[in-house]
Design an enzyme around this catalytic site. Structure first.
Site, PDB file in Angstrom:
ATOM      1  N   ASN A   1     -40.375  24.016  -2.238  1.00  0.00           N
ATOM      2  CA  ASN A   1     -39.964  24.848  -1.102  1.00  0.00           C
ATOM      3  C   ASN A   1     -39.614  23.917   0.040  1.00  0.00           C
ATOM      4  O   ASN A   1     -40.464  23.126   0.470  1.00  0.00           O
ATOM      5  CB  ASN A   1     -41.107  25.792  -0.705  1.00  0.00           C
ATOM      6  CG  ASN A   1     -40.889  26.437   0.664  1.00  0.00           C
ATOM      7  OD1 ASN A   1     -39.760  26.687   1.063  1.00  0.00           O
ATOM      8  ND2 ASN A   1     -41.975  26.699   1.377  1.00  0.00           N
TER       9      ASN A   1
ATOM     10  N   ILE B   1     -33.005  36.480  22.266  1.00  0.00           N
ATOM     11  CA  ILE B   1     -33.483  37.842  22.487  1.00  0.00           C
ATOM     12  C   ILE B   1     -33.751  38.030  23.974  1.00  0.00           C
ATOM     13  O   ILE B   1     -34.378  37.180  24.623  1.00  0.00           O
ATOM     14  CB  ILE B   1     -34.784  38.099  21.696  1.00  0.00           C
ATOM     15  CG1 ILE B   1     -34.497  38.150  20.188  1.00  0.00           C
ATOM     16  CG2 ILE B   1     -35.459  39.386  22.134  1.00  0.00           C
ATOM     17  CD1 ILE B   1     -33.726  39.358  19.757  1.00  0.00           C
TER      18      ILE B   1
ATOM     19  N   ILE C   1     -29.717  27.515  -0.611  1.00  0.00           N
ATOM     20  CA  ILE C   1     -29.178  26.830   0.552  1.00  0.00           C
ATOM     21  C   ILE C   1     -28.268  25.679   0.122  1.00  0.00           C
ATOM     22  O   ILE C   1     -27.143  25.538   0.591  1.00  0.00           O
ATOM     23  CB  ILE C   1     -30.309  26.266   1.444  1.00  0.00           C
ATOM     24  CG1 ILE C   1     -31.275  27.392   1.860  1.00  0.00           C
ATOM     25  CG2 ILE C   1     -29.739  25.563   2.668  1.00  0.00           C
ATOM     26  CD1 ILE C   1     -30.675  28.445   2.752  1.00  0.00           C
ATOM     27  N   LEU C   2     -28.774  24.807  -0.760  1.00  0.00           N
ATOM     28  CA  LEU C   2     -27.999  23.705  -1.325  1.00  0.00           C
ATOM     29  C   LEU C   2     -27.825  23.924  -2.825  1.00  0.00           C
ATOM     30  O   LEU C   2     -28.769  24.327  -3.508  1.00  0.00           O
ATOM     31  CB  LEU C   2     -28.704  22.366  -1.086  1.00  0.00           C
ATOM     32  CG  LEU C   2     -28.772  21.855   0.353  1.00  0.00           C
ATOM     33  CD1 LEU C   2     -29.607  20.588   0.411  1.00  0.00           C
ATOM     34  CD2 LEU C   2     -27.376  21.607   0.917  1.00  0.00           C
TER      35      LEU C   2
ATOM     36  N   GLU D   1     -36.442  21.487   2.313  1.00  0.00           N
ATOM     37  CA  GLU D   1     -35.187  20.744   2.270  1.00  0.00           C
ATOM     38  C   GLU D   1     -35.500  19.260   2.447  1.00  0.00           C
ATOM     39  O   GLU D   1     -36.310  18.888   3.310  1.00  0.00           O
ATOM     40  CB  GLU D   1     -34.231  21.181   3.391  1.00  0.00           C
ATOM     41  CG  GLU D   1     -33.878  22.656   3.403  1.00  0.00           C
ATOM     42  CD  GLU D   1     -32.984  23.092   2.260  1.00  0.00           C
ATOM     43  OE1 GLU D   1     -32.412  22.205   1.591  1.00  0.00           O
ATOM     44  OE2 GLU D   1     -32.874  24.306   2.019  1.00  0.00           O
TER      45      GLU D   1
ATOM     46  N   ASP E   1     -31.470  18.968  -3.873  1.00  0.00           N
ATOM     47  CA  ASP E   1     -32.505  17.997  -3.519  1.00  0.00           C
ATOM     48  C   ASP E   1     -33.704  18.091  -4.466  1.00  0.00           C
ATOM     49  O   ASP E   1     -34.463  17.122  -4.612  1.00  0.00           O
ATOM     50  CB  ASP E   1     -32.944  18.158  -2.062  1.00  0.00           C
ATOM     51  CG  ASP E   1     -33.229  19.591  -1.663  1.00  0.00           C
ATOM     52  OD1 ASP E   1     -33.113  20.494  -2.523  1.00  0.00           O
ATOM     53  OD2 ASP E   1     -33.560  19.825  -0.484  1.00  0.00           O
TER      54      ASP E   1
ATOM     55  N   CYS F   1     -37.693  28.530   0.148  1.00  0.00           N
ATOM     56  CA  CYS F   1     -38.088  29.283  -1.032  1.00  0.00           C
ATOM     57  C   CYS F   1     -39.571  29.618  -0.952  1.00  0.00           C
ATOM     58  O   CYS F   1     -40.236  29.340   0.054  1.00  0.00           O
ATOM     59  CB  CYS F   1     -37.811  28.478  -2.302  1.00  0.00           C
ATOM     60  SG  CYS F   1     -36.089  27.924  -2.458  1.00  0.00           S
TER      61      CYS F   1
ATOM     62  N   LEU G   1     -34.291  30.980  -2.209  1.00  0.00           N
ATOM     63  CA  LEU G   1     -33.300  31.286  -1.179  1.00  0.00           C
ATOM     64  C   LEU G   1     -32.287  30.155  -1.260  1.00  0.00           C
ATOM     65  O   LEU G   1     -32.573  29.014  -0.885  1.00  0.00           O
ATOM     66  CB  LEU G   1     -33.942  31.341   0.212  1.00  0.00           C
ATOM     67  CG  LEU G   1     -32.996  31.581   1.386  1.00  0.00           C
ATOM     68  CD1 LEU G   1     -32.339  32.954   1.277  1.00  0.00           C
ATOM     69  CD2 LEU G   1     -33.742  31.470   2.720  1.00  0.00           C
TER      70      LEU G   1
END
Length: 664
Positions: free
Chosen positions: A77, A315, A54-55, A79, A104, A2, A52
């Site tokens: 921000n 890539i 995620i969990l 995890e 979390d 985040c 964003l």
């Protein structure tokens, strides 16, 4: 993953105004959190968050989040990989609230309420940056994870303390000053990045890894004369460590492992545990795969723990000398991953360059930022989280400078300093072209491969002979590109940063381990992790770094040097574990890195762009840069008398950033 931001004002401001300013600041971080937006303000404090998911994708994971008791407000921000374990511990202590969800963030809030911030962060294993407001004590706490995976900036805008995940959020505050920090500019030209605690702006700083910044009540009425370091206070503001690299190294030394078989088994279990913990996600997940040791090891352990092919990404380039994709494809085929490879043309790679000033917010000159952004963009097309292999070089001895740096010092340290100076001047007296001719002639008479750019290497050695007095001096010269910053103010030779902080005394007798520790506290967080975070977040992709798990970092400190560097190769222990999963012949090849042909581009398709930025007129603007040394380097590079790719990239990234700032 985040983005967070906010400010602590000297006095109470109207709530509507505070929310409007915070919304503007958090909107600058939309790329970090496109899924949701939240702001909160009260009296003199305002917090903003971009999410964003995620969990816990539900509203129960929304931020800013309030503790159930109402005392704390948090924006976070990152995890916390062991947060389920922390929840169980709180439940056993009857300290758990009635959980509203399974995020979390909520776990951290409960931990802060029961254990306090220091103990909670010491228990937490993860990557994070956070801002916590204690409504009862009227105290703001900012904190950053142990290794610096997640960024956190702070500083002054008018009479307010502002903070955020990226500088662009701070710049959105109406009282932000764009005044340059001259110390930061000088240090940038040494290292290619601005080392913590400074940022490119005056009175704006990076919170150092493993640290907590606290402000009791209102911000200090004055600003400190210099960057505040851990253990220092300024008025109501103080910074302290909740985790120390030096303490970890000292503990590892006391508990050193001696049995290689047992050490390798313990390391493999720790690696597997770290990878397993970091695959926790409520959204699609994959891994970067270059075909090198670190990323191959992460992908191997990730695939071993999965009942279906994991997604891996790499890539490739249409220039064979820079194309590592076939090696990654071979590893992916052996592991059975769902592998995606994209070949990028030189034109596509160069198209990223105009984006770099906006991506990185301050001058940043690691040219692998280009392929890193491209592989993150590729991964984002299929997943929301990607694991990377970063950290292996610094923890387990992977960089070439760890091998030949001590060799150079062993060969020159016996000489009296005046003799070293004389030898250095003698080497410099021979032109680069002559050294190149001698190198080519020697290669014809020998079965060994020719040394690339022997003239450049000879002249760099000559400079070191004349200027280094110790192994630490040599290390600094190895990681410094412009020995004298091309700026128009006094020499920055005496400037210090976190690189110069004291290290445990036992490392005085272990130069390779000492260099690794120096890289861990500056090059890793300020270059490598910054590069990955900004490149990935620009595409709204979360990256995770299993090799930086706290247990794994502590275990690496217990491994003696001969289990890291052996027979002229680094990462011995990681190699031995990887060979249990991937055939040796798929891995063993010279270390190439994630390179791109920037030097040739500057002589070819990028030359008009570079000529504009390196003209005397543009270089002379704002009276910051000295055009003479820069023009000399540019002309030598164009004529092929020298390969000054790295030095020129430092200048070009600074100039491109300055131009972008002037357009705002």
């Amino acid at each position: 993953m985040c983005g967070l931001t906010g400010f602590l004002n000297e006095k109470t401001i109207p709530t509507e105004l505070a929310l409007a300013v915070t919304s503007r600041m958090s909107d600058a971080l939309t790329h970090r959190g496109p899924d949701a937006h939240g702001v909160w303000a009260e009296d003199c404090i305002a917090l903003g968050h971009r999410r964003l998911s995620i969990l816990d994708l539900s509203e129960a994971g929304a931020q800013p989040m309030h503790s159930l008791c109402g005392r704390f407000v948090l924006v976070f921000n990152g995890e916390i990989y062991n947060h389920a374990e922390l929840r169980r511990s709180l439940e056993k202590l009857d300290a758990a609230p009635a959980w509203r969800g399974h995020s979390d963030t909520e776990t951290l809030l409960a931990g802060f309420a029961h254990w306090g911030i220091d103990e909670t962060l010491q228990r937490a294993h993860g990557m994070f940056a956070l801002a916590l407001w204690d409504r009862q004590l009227r105290k703001l706490s900012l904190a950053r994870d142990r290794m610096g995976e997640k960024p956190l900036y702070w500083g002054w805008a008018g009479r307010a303390i502002v903070f955020g995940s990226e500088l662009k959020a701070l710049r959105a505050h109406p009282e932000f000053s764009h005044e340059l920090c001259t110390d930061a500019v000088s240090l940038y030209f040494h290292f290619g990045y601005v080392p913590a605690p400074r940022s490119i702006y005056r009175h704006i700083y990076k919170l150092e890894p493993g640290c907590i910044l606290e402000i009791d009540g209102a911000p200090p009425g004055t600003r400190p004369a210099s960057a505040l370091r851990p253990g220092e206070r300024h008025g109501t503001l103080g910074i302290r460590r909740f985790w120390s690299l030096n303490d970890t190294l000292e503990t590892g030394r006391r508990r050193q492992l001696t049995n290689e078989h047992d050490a390798l088994n313990l390391l493999e279990r720790s690696l597997a545990s770290a990878v397993s913990k970091q695959t926790l996600s409520d959204v699609p997940l994959g891994a970067f795969l270059s075909g090198g040791i670190d990323s191959s090891l992460v992908a191997s352990l990730m695939q071993k723990n999965s009942d279906r092919p994991i997604k891996t990404f790499t890539i490739g380039f249409d220039v064979a000398a820079f194309n590592e994709a076939p090696h990654a494809a071979a590893v992916a085929k052996h592991l059975g991953t769902d592998h995606t490879e994209m070949t990028v043309t030189q034109s596509e790679a160069r198209s990223v360059i105009p984006l770099l000033p906006e991506l990185y917010d301050e001058p940043f000159a690691d040219s692998s930022q280009i392929p890193t952004y491209l592989v993150a963009k590729l991964a984002k097309s299929q997943v929301t989280v990607a694991l990377s292999g970063d950290g292996g070089d610094e923890l387990f001895g992977g960089y070439n400078r760890y091998f030949w740096g001590p060799r150079i010092w062993d060969r020159i340290s016996w000489m009296p300093y005046p003799l070293r100076q004389l030898l250095g001047r003698s080497i410099s007296a021979v032109p680069v072209a002559s050294w190149d001719q001698m190198g080519a002639a020697a290669a014809k008479l020998s079965s060994r491969a020719a040394i690339a750019h022997p003239g450049d290497k000879a002249h760099k050695l000559a400079h070191r002979l004349q200027n280094v007095h110790s192994m630490d001096d040599l290390y600094r010269s190895l990681v410094t590109e412009w020995p004298a910053a091309p700026v128009k103010w006094a020499s920055s030779d005496t400037l210090t940063s976190s690189i110069d902080d004291p290290l445990p005394p036992f490392l005085d007798e272990a130069p390779q381990a000492r260099m690794m520790a120096q890289d861990l506290r500056s090059y890793l967080p300020d270059d490598i992790l910054c590069k990955v975070d900004r490149a990935a977040m620009a595409t709204s992709l979360e990256t995770r770094v299993p090799l930086l798990d706290p247990d794994l970092v502590a275990l690496s400190a217990r491994l003696p040097l001969h289990m890291k560097i052996r027979d002229g190769k680094g990462k011995w222990a990681l190699r031995e574990i990887l060979y249990r999963h991937v055939p040796k012949d798929l891995i063993e090849r010279p270390k190439a890195g994630f390179g791109i042909p920037v030097g040739e581009w500057l002589r070819g398709p990028l030359r008009p762009w570079a000529e504009d930025l390196l003209s005397v007129e543009v270089l002379s603007r704002d009276d910051i840069l000295d055009p003479l040394p820069i023009r000399k380097v540019w002309e030598e590079h164009l004529s092929r008398r020298r390969d000054w790719t790295v030095r020129l990239w430092y200048v070009l990234m600074f100039q491109a950033w300055r131009m972008a700032q002037s357009d705002q």
